[in-house]
Design an enzyme around this catalytic site. Structure first.
Site, PDB file in Angstrom:
ATOM      1  N   CYS A   1       1.023  -1.164   0.054  1.00 40.22           N
ATOM      2  CA  CYS A   1       0.095   0.069   0.053  1.00 40.22           C
ATOM      3  C   CYS A   1       0.960   1.130   0.079  1.00 40.22           C
ATOM      4  O   CYS A   1       1.862   1.380   0.907  1.00 40.22           O
ATOM      5  CB  CYS A   1      -0.897   0.121   1.478  1.00 40.22           C
ATOM      6  SG  CYS A   1      -1.495   1.521   1.789  1.00 40.22           S
TER       7      CYS A   1
ATOM      8  N   CYS B   1       0.577   4.212   2.673  1.00 39.28           N
ATOM      9  CA  CYS B   1       1.122   3.241   4.127  1.00 39.28           C
ATOM     10  C   CYS B   1       2.804   4.321   4.333  1.00 39.28           C
ATOM     11  O   CYS B   1       3.122   4.404   5.192  1.00 39.28           O
ATOM     12  CB  CYS B   1       1.560   2.164   4.397  1.00 39.28           C
ATOM     13  SG  CYS B   1      -0.736   1.523   4.167  1.00 39.28           S
TER      14      CYS B   1
END
Ligand SMILES: *[C@@H]1O[C@H](CO)[C@@H](O)[C@H](O)[C@H]1NC(C)=O
Ligand SMILES: *[C@@H]1O[C@H](CO)[C@@H](O)[C@H](O)[C@H]1NC(C)=O
Length: 435
Positions: free
Chosen positions: A50, A53
């Site tokens: 991700c 993230c």
């Protein structure tokens, strides 16, 4: 000498990384059973793939370091939610990165912008006392000057107080809660009855009245916003929780026109002059730019415009006729409220697929115009991964919403496309003229 300096620099950087990581603990599935119940934890659920993230990482380490250096009781951790699935499941993680606070037996979800300032504010609010006592006039004034919207319980022990505390425990994710005795309130505030729950905002104050306002938690959920908001994608997204329809003037603030000023003024008047009449059902405000709205309505909204959005189901209402006077706006709002104006869009099965295609198209167009070769490669990869992706998207509306929200962050990437298109169009018409 220079070499020395470089050496010191490298060392400092390494040291920073080492110590910063020490302030953020990597947690796993076992942790959910081993946490001591008096510990407060701020936890990021991430996935290795991700990108949002990864972007959060430096902010997360800074937060960890700062909380430690402040001597805060809040511990900071992160969990790979791809591996530690039962931990993630218990915290109802639906999208990444998910930011949660675990305090006592309660789990709080953070939804705001992923900046240090905003997350630290959340930490301060949720980790502290649920209701903060304002013990002097000075303290009251001080707090008043720092908060746009201020909830205060005034009075001694009562059922209302107990109710206020239990509502606060839940809604502390959204706003601060205070209590005070009547002597602490400014002289200008005259309450007829005690105990009372009061909200101070926009230079006025409003009393909670159980008969008129329904239960305390729904009243607080309605009143916790300013009457008129300058919306961004995060604040708009958060309106999904309130059940209110958002009435927006959508403008291009760099190009103010007679109509954009008119629309903004109209919506402001509805918010302030007709507060008693509309504030129960509607939230008013304006938004600069139509990008985020386009993602919801899956079309290009011509600005300036007035639009009403139901953020709990991604539906929208457009005025069927011109809205240039207060009366016409009133008619539009009435139509929405009575169900005479048809809801468009929404988050039904078909709309979700359509929205996915709309957003994917926008992204793919960008990639192909910017870097055709990379585009072709990605196209192949996406084709492969696509099936799984579609399935996940249509299964969970939250994912779609967060995707739309994340779209804002890729804004920079996408803007050139539209410019190029319009340039092209301009060029075409110029060519035609030349002919
Ligand atoms: C308060 O009212 C709302 C809707 O009016 C309802 O959903 C909620 O459950 C109520 N809460 C309590 C504590 O009664
Ligand atoms: C907004 O959406 C929610 C959830 O679907 C629904 O319950 C509510 O009635 C809608 N409000 C309006 C005015 O359409």
């Amino acid at each position: 000498m220079i070499a020395n300096k470089k050496c010191v620099l490298v060392l400092t950087v390494l040291l920073n990384i080492a110590t910063a990581s020490a302030f953020v603990e990597e947690l796993d599935d076992r942790f959910k059973n081993t946490r001591r119940s008096d510990e407060i934890w701020l936890i990021e659920f991430y996935a290795p793939w991700c990108t949002f993230c990864k972007q959060l990482d430096p902010v997360w380490y800074e937060i960890g370091a700062e909380l430690k250096s402040m001597g805060s009781p809040v511990n900071v951790g992160k969990v790979d939610a791809d591996i530690h699935t039962s931990f993630a499941k218990e915290f109802r993680v639906t999208d990444y990165p998910a930011i949660k606070m675990w305090k006592d037996d309660l789990k709080y979800n953070y939804k705001g912008p992923r900046t240090k300032e905003s997350i630290m504010d959340f930490v301060d609010r949720v980790s502290g006392p649920v209701v903060r006592a304002l013990t002097s006039q000075q303290l009251f004034q001080n707090v008043m000057s720092r908060h746009d919207v201020l909830f205060v319980y005034v009075g001694g022990s009562s059922d209302l107080k107990e109710n206020y505390f239990s509502v606060a425990k839940e809604l502390i994710v959204h706003t601060y809660f205070f209590s005070a005795t009547r002597h602490v309130l400014p002289k200008a505030v005259t309450l007829e009855e005690y105990p009372a729950v009061v909200v101070f905002k926009e230079g006025k104050y409003f009393l909670y009245n159980e008969q008129q306002d329904g239960n305390l938690s729904s009243w607080i959920n309605r009143e916790r916003f300013l009457s008129y908001i300058n919306f961004d994608s995060y604040t708009l997204y958060a309106m999904g929780d309130t059940g209110k329809v958002v009435v927006l003037a959508v403008l291009d603030e760099r190009k103010p026109s007679k109509n954009s000023v008119r629309y903004k003024t109209l919506v402001q008047r509805a918010a302030f002059e007709y507060k008693d009449f509309y504030s129960r059902e509607f939230q008013f405000g304006h938004m600069d730019g139509n990008r985020y709205i386009n993602g919801i309505i899956m079309d290009e909204l011509v600005t300036p415009a007035i639009i009403a959005l139901n953020m709990s189901n991604d539906g929208y209402f457009l005025p069927p006729n011109k809205v240039e006077t207060m009366e016409q706006l009133g008619k539009f709002l009435d139509g929405v409220s009575k169900g005479r104006i048809k809801l468009q869009g929404g988050n039904g099965y078909l709309q979700r697929i359509e929205r996915m295609v709309f957003n994917a198209k926008a992204t793919v167009t960008t990639i192909f115009t910017e870097a055709p070769l990379l585009g072709a490669l990605l196209f192949l990869i996406f084709g492969f991964v696509g099936g799984t992706f579609c399935y996940v998207l249509y299964k969970s509306c939250d994912v779609v919403k967060s995707w739309i929200r994340n779209e804002k962050e890729t804004e920079v990437l996408q803007v050139p496309v539209r410019d190029k298109k319009t340039d092209l169009r301009k060029k075409n018409t110029e060519d035609k003229k030349a002919d």
